[in-house]
Design an enzyme around this catalytic site. Structure first.
Site, PDB file in Angstrom:
ATOM      1  CG  ASP A  67      -5.989  -1.572  -2.392  1.00 14.71           C
ATOM      2  OD1 ASP A  67      -6.250  -0.467  -2.898  1.00 14.71           O
ATOM      3  OD2 ASP A  67      -4.850  -2.065  -2.399  1.00 14.71           O
ATOM      4  CG  ASP A 136       5.058  -7.365  -0.021  1.00 13.49           C
ATOM      5  OD1 ASP A 136       4.484  -6.876  -1.020  1.00 13.49           O
ATOM      6  OD2 ASP A 136       4.465  -7.571   1.062  1.00 13.49           O
ATOM      7  CG  HIS A 138       1.479  -5.746  -1.933  1.00 17.88           C
ATOM      8  ND1 HIS A 138       2.083  -5.300  -0.782  1.00 17.88           N
ATOM      9  CD2 HIS A 138       1.026  -4.620  -2.558  1.00 17.88           C
ATOM     10  CE1 HIS A 138       1.994  -3.985  -0.704  1.00 17.88           C
ATOM     11  NE2 HIS A 138       1.373  -3.547  -1.771  1.00 17.88           N
ATOM     12  CD  GLU A 143       1.018  -7.506   2.033  1.00 19.20           C
ATOM     13  OE1 GLU A 143       1.844  -7.638   1.112  1.00 19.20           O
ATOM     14  OE2 GLU A 143       1.063  -6.567   2.849  1.00 19.20           O
TER      15      GLU A 143
HETATM   16  C1  GLP Z   1      -0.176   0.005  -1.559  1.00 24.38           C
HETATM   17  C2  GLP Z   1      -1.363  -0.327  -2.435  1.00 24.38           C
HETATM   18  C3  GLP Z   1      -0.943  -0.933  -3.744  1.00 24.38           C
HETATM   19  C4  GLP Z   1       0.176  -0.143  -4.362  1.00 24.38           C
HETATM   20  C5  GLP Z   1       1.369  -0.136  -3.432  1.00 24.38           C
HETATM   21  C6  GLP Z   1       2.572   0.595  -3.998  1.00 24.38           C
HETATM   22  O1  GLP Z   1       0.260  -1.053  -0.788  1.00 24.38           O
HETATM   23  N1  GLP Z   1      -2.292  -1.178  -1.795  1.00 24.38           N
HETATM   24  O2  GLP Z   1      -2.064  -0.989  -4.607  1.00 24.38           O
HETATM   25  O3  GLP Z   1       0.522  -0.695  -5.598  1.00 24.38           O
HETATM   26  O4  GLP Z   1       0.954   0.522  -2.246  1.00 24.38           O
HETATM   27  O5  GLP Z   1       2.553   1.938  -3.644  1.00 24.38           O
HETATM   28  P1  GLP Z   1       3.493   3.032  -4.266  1.00 24.38           P
HETATM   29  O6  GLP Z   1       2.971   3.298  -5.633  1.00 24.38           O
HETATM   30  O7  GLP Z   1       3.323   4.226  -3.365  1.00 24.38           O
HETATM   31  O8  GLP Z   1       4.858   2.483  -4.268  1.00 24.38           O
END
Ligand code: GLP
Length: 261
Positions: A67, A136, A138, A143
């Site tokens: 992404d 959440d 995702h 989402e």
């Molecule tokens: C973002 C990314 C996700 C990732 C999530 C969790 O929203 N788009 O791919 O898994 O963050 O991030 P973190 O690893 O910093 O908790």
């Protein structure tokens, strides 16, 4: 689905790195699916160390990231292009021309998403996909409420995700976080031959419970992975805190290790 419950993020990162290293050793032309976020940082460091030590080479690999924020240029220090370059690509021997991250500046988003899907297909599909998880539920930026069959698309972010991610932006300001992203869809992720999902910390408890033991529902998009036939979830004790069958997963893992996901 296999659940590996580890003592701490360090152990989880080592396990994930070893799975990726074994995969690339087995198939030097592996098509990697890569993720951003704070969770995989340590694992990327371990991959870089292994590459420097000559244990593994990524020179014949290709990669596709999940992404990117819409509106952020690749040079923006919070763009996922920038993250991947600074956290991994600059430290391993991958040919950076063969690394792909969705285009956050595309003017024709639908065409750009289709081109991304086509490029994954032309590469032969993703062999191993790394995932983090949002609080959440995702994965990538899919989402709650998204289609469980969706392909690469643009996605409006939830307030929860914007709040969660604000810590990384200028002065931790919520209004600095883009409100939309372009993301591989759940359908695109489900096509990966193997999935490795990493989750550390108490903030991921509900998401992990929904992923592993909850009903399959668009309200918890990661739960679609219950239909994936080669998925390993690596979580620490905190992230595993709300799993009802925790002891059983530990027992299975002690018997079978990372195989037979
Ligand atoms: C973002 C990314 C996700 C990732 C999530 C969790 O929203 N788009 O791919 O898994 O963050 O991030 P973190 O690893 O910093 O908790």
């Amino acid at each position: 689905m296999k659940v590996a419950i580890v003592q701490n993020p360090e152990e989880g990162s080592r396990l994930a790195a070893s799975i990726f290293i074994d995969q690339v050793k087995q198939n030097p032309k592996t098509v990697l699916g890569l993720a951003t976020g704070s969770t995989p940082v340590k694992m990327y460091k371990l991959l870089a160390e292994a590459c420097k030590a000559g244990t593994v080479s990524f020179k014949d690999c290709q990669s596709f990231n999940l992404d990117e924020y819409l509106g952020l240029a690749p040079e923006h220090d919070q763009s996922y292009h920038y993250f991947m370059k600074t956290q991994l690509f600059d430290h391993i021997d991958i040919d950076q021309a063969k690394t792909h991250v969705p285009d956050g500046l595309a003017t024709d988003i639908a065409a750009s998403c289709q081109a991304y899907e086509d490029a994954i297909k032309a590469a032969g599909g993703i062999d191993i996909q790394l995932l983090g998880i949002g609080s959440d539920g995702h994965i990538a930026f899919n989402e709650p409420g998204c289609s469980l069959a969706c392909r690469t698309h643009s996605q409006v972010l939830t307030q929860q995700t914007i709040n969660d991610n604000a810590r990384l932006f200028f002065q931790g300001r919520v209004d600095e976080v883009p409100t939309q992203a372009v993301t591989m869809g759940i359908g695109s992720i489900m096509d990966a031959k193997k999935v490795v999902l990493l989750a550390f910390g108490k903030g991921k408890q509900d998401a992990i419970a929904g992923l592993v033991e909850g009903p399959v529902t668009a309200m918890c998009p990661c739960s679609a992975l219950q239909y994936h036939n080669d998925c390993i979830v690596i979580c620490d004790e905190e992230a595993a805190g709300k799993l009802r069958n925790k002891d059983y997963y530990k027992y299975i893992f002690s018997q079978t290790g990372v195989s037979n996901a």
